[in-house]
Scaffold this active site. Structure first.
Site: not given
Lengths: 304, 304
Positions: B66, B110, B133
Site C-alpha cells: 500500500k 491494518q 477504508d
C-alpha cells in the site's frame, strides 16, 4: 406462537393471524412498567420531543398519536408544532436546544418536511443517542455493521413480531419488497443479522412474484396497495404487510388496505399480519421502546 | 467491454476475462495525473498514514504494498509500525494526532489487530473524512442511506469492474456470497444502489448453489477456496471472485486460488475475474482513489 387460525374457501387450514395490536399493547404495558422502575431508580422520567413542521393532516394525526401513546406509557411528551414557513436555520436551532435539554431523551422530526427544508441535514442534526427514529447516519451505520444502536421503529416492530411468531429464523429465505431507507433497507439488515438469507426486491426487480414464491418470509413495504397476490406466496410462508392505504368504497365509505391482497394470500400463508392491526401499532410501541432505551443510554451510560 | 475470450474443452465460447490488473493500472495512472493537478491547484500533496500493529507477516506485505503504490501515485505515504505490545490508549493517541495532522488526508489501520486491541473502537476513532477504508460507523451509515461517503476499497473495486464490464446493472439479479462488514454487506448496498435485485447468502444459507444458478451477477467473498463450482453458474453470468488463498502443490510450490473453481466456472460464465489479477489489484487502486477523494473533501470542502 398464538393467534386465531383463519378458515379459507379451499378447506386448508389457512394462516394464523399475527396480532400486532395485542402484541403492541403488551409491549407498551411492559414499557410503562419499566418507565416506572426507571423513575424509581433515577427520579427521571424519559421525555420525547416530537417536531412537526407545517400542516400536513396525516402528519398531524401521527404526531398526536405518538404524543398520546408516549404520555400513556408514563413518559413526558413535548410537541413542537412549527409553521410551514419555518426556516432550516430555525429548525436546526430548535434541534440544537433539544440535543442539550436534559429533560429530552428522544427527538423525532416528523417526515416529510415542507419543501425548502433538507430532511437529511435535519435528521442528522439530532445527536445519535436521541435519534429515536434511528434514521441518522450514525444509527444506520451501527445497524449496517451489526453494532448496538437505535433501529428504525417500523422494521424493529416487524422484527419483534417475527421473533415472537416465527422464532429462530436462521437459514430461512426472507424477501423484502421495497428498498426504502425507512423500512426496506434496515429490515434487510435486521433479517441478515437473524441469520436469514435475504433478498431485496424493488421497483426495478424483474419478477418479484417468482422471488416471493421461493421465500419463507416476505416483508412488503412498497406503498403499492394489494401488490402481493395469492399466487405469490408459497404455502406456509410468513407474510408481514407494512403498507397501509385508504381506499374509497361505494357509498362514500373508506377501508384501510395493505400492500398484500389479504383475502387471496391468507389461505396460503402460514402467518400473516392484518391491515389494520398488524405492523401499524408496533411502530408507535417501538418508538416508546426506543425512547426508553435512549433514556437508559443517556442516564445510565450504557452503550447506545 | 474488453478482455480476451477463454476457450474451453466443450467448444462453447467461454467467459471473457475481467482484467483487474490492467484496469487497476490505468486507474492508478489516472489518479497520479489527478494528484499532480491537485498539487498544482493547492500546493498540497495528498498523504496517507498506514498504521500496522504487531508483526503479522501477511499484514507486513500488505502495508508495504500500500505504501509503495501510494508513493508511486505521487502521494505521500507515512508508515507507523508499532509493536504488538502497543496499548489501546497509545494507538488511540496516535490516531488522534493523525486526525488533526494537516499533512494526512487518509488514515488506515491494518486489520486484524493483535488481541487486546478493540478494532471497532480503533476504526471509529478515525475522523470520518480520513477513514479511507470506509469501515467506520459514519461511512457505513452514509452507504446504507445512499449518501456520499467513503466506500470500503474491495467492494468499490468490484463495483468499478462491474460498471466497466457489465455497464447498466438495473434489474439484474446479483448474489453476494459472504456477509462480512468488509466486503459482502457493503457490496450488497452498492449493488442495490445500481438497481440490482440483491440476495445475500452466507454460512447459514441452505442452498447457495441454487441461488447462484438464478443470478446474473455473483460476487463471492467467503475465504472458502474454490467454493463455487461449475454447475453453480448459469450461462453468461458475471462472476467476481474476491477470495484469495495460497495452496500447496506437490514439489513444495504454491499457487493462489480464489473462492471460485476457475477452470470449472470459466466455460459457463460470461465474464469472470481471475485470481490473481482480478479483484486484488483493484483494492489498492481504490485505496488511492479514496485517499485522493479524502484530500479533495478536506482541502476543497466538498461533501464527503
Amino acid at each position: 406462537m398464538t393467534g386465531p387460525a383463519l378458515s379459507d374457501a379451499h378447506g386448508s387450514s389457512g394462516a394464523r393471524l399475527i396480532d400486532g395490536k395485542g402484541f403492541a399493547a403488551r409491549l407498551t404495558q411492559d414499557i410503562a412498567t419499566e418507565v416506572s422502575a426507571f423513575y424509581d431508580r433515577h427520579r427521571i422520567t424519559p421525555g420525547l420531543a416530537v417536531v412537526l413542521v407545517g400542516n400536513d393532516p396525516a402528519s398531524e394525526v401521527y404526531v398526536r398519536n405518538k404524543a398520546l401513546q408516549t404520555h400513556r406509557a408514563g413518559m413526558r411528551s413535548f410537541m413542537h408544532m412549527l409553521p410551514a414557513t419555518t426556516s432550516q436555520e430555525e429548525l436546526l436551532g430548535l434541534i440544537a436546544r433539544l440535543n442539550v435539554d436534559p429533560e429530552i431523551h428522544g427527538i423525532l422530526v416528523q417526515l416529510p418536511l415542507p419543501g425548502g427544508l433538507d430532511p437529511v441535514a435535519v435528521t442528522n442534526a439530532i445527536v445519535p443517542e436521541k435519534d429515536v427514529d434511528g434514521l441518522g447516519v450514525v444509527n444506520a451505520g451501527r445497524l449496517a455493521l451489526g453494532l448496538p444502536g437505535i433501529v428504525p421503529c417500523t422494521p424493529l416492530g416487524c422484527l419483534l413480531l417475527l421473533r415472537h411468531y416465527v422464532g429462530d429464523m436462521r437459514g430461512q429465505h426472507a424477501l423484502v419488497i421495497g428498498a426504502s431507507n425507512l423500512v426496506g433497507r434496515p429490515m434487510a439488515q435486521l433479517l441478515l443479522q437473524e441469520g436469514c438469507t435475504v433478498t431485496v426486491a424493488h421497483i426495478d426487480t424483474r419478477d418479484t412474484a417468482a422471488l416471493a414464491r421461493q421465500a419463507d418470509i416476505v416483508v412488503v413495504a412498497t406503498g403499492v396497495r394489494e401488490l402481493v397476490r395469492g399466487d405469490w406466496i408459497r404455502p406456509g410462508a410468513t407474510v408481514i404487510d407494512v403498507g397501509i392505504s385508504r381506499v374509497s368504497l361505494p357509498g362514500g365509505r373508506t377501508r384501510l388496505v395493505g400492500d398484500v391482497k389479504f383475502d387471496e394470500v391468507a389461505p396460503h400463508a402460514g402467518l400473516i399480519t392484518p391491515v389494520p392491526g398488524g405492523v401499524g401499532p408496533m411502530t408507535i410501541a417501538c418508538l416508546l421502546r426506543n425512547t426508553l432505551d435512549a433514556a437508559r443510554t443517556i442516564v445510565e451510560g450504557r452503550a447506545p
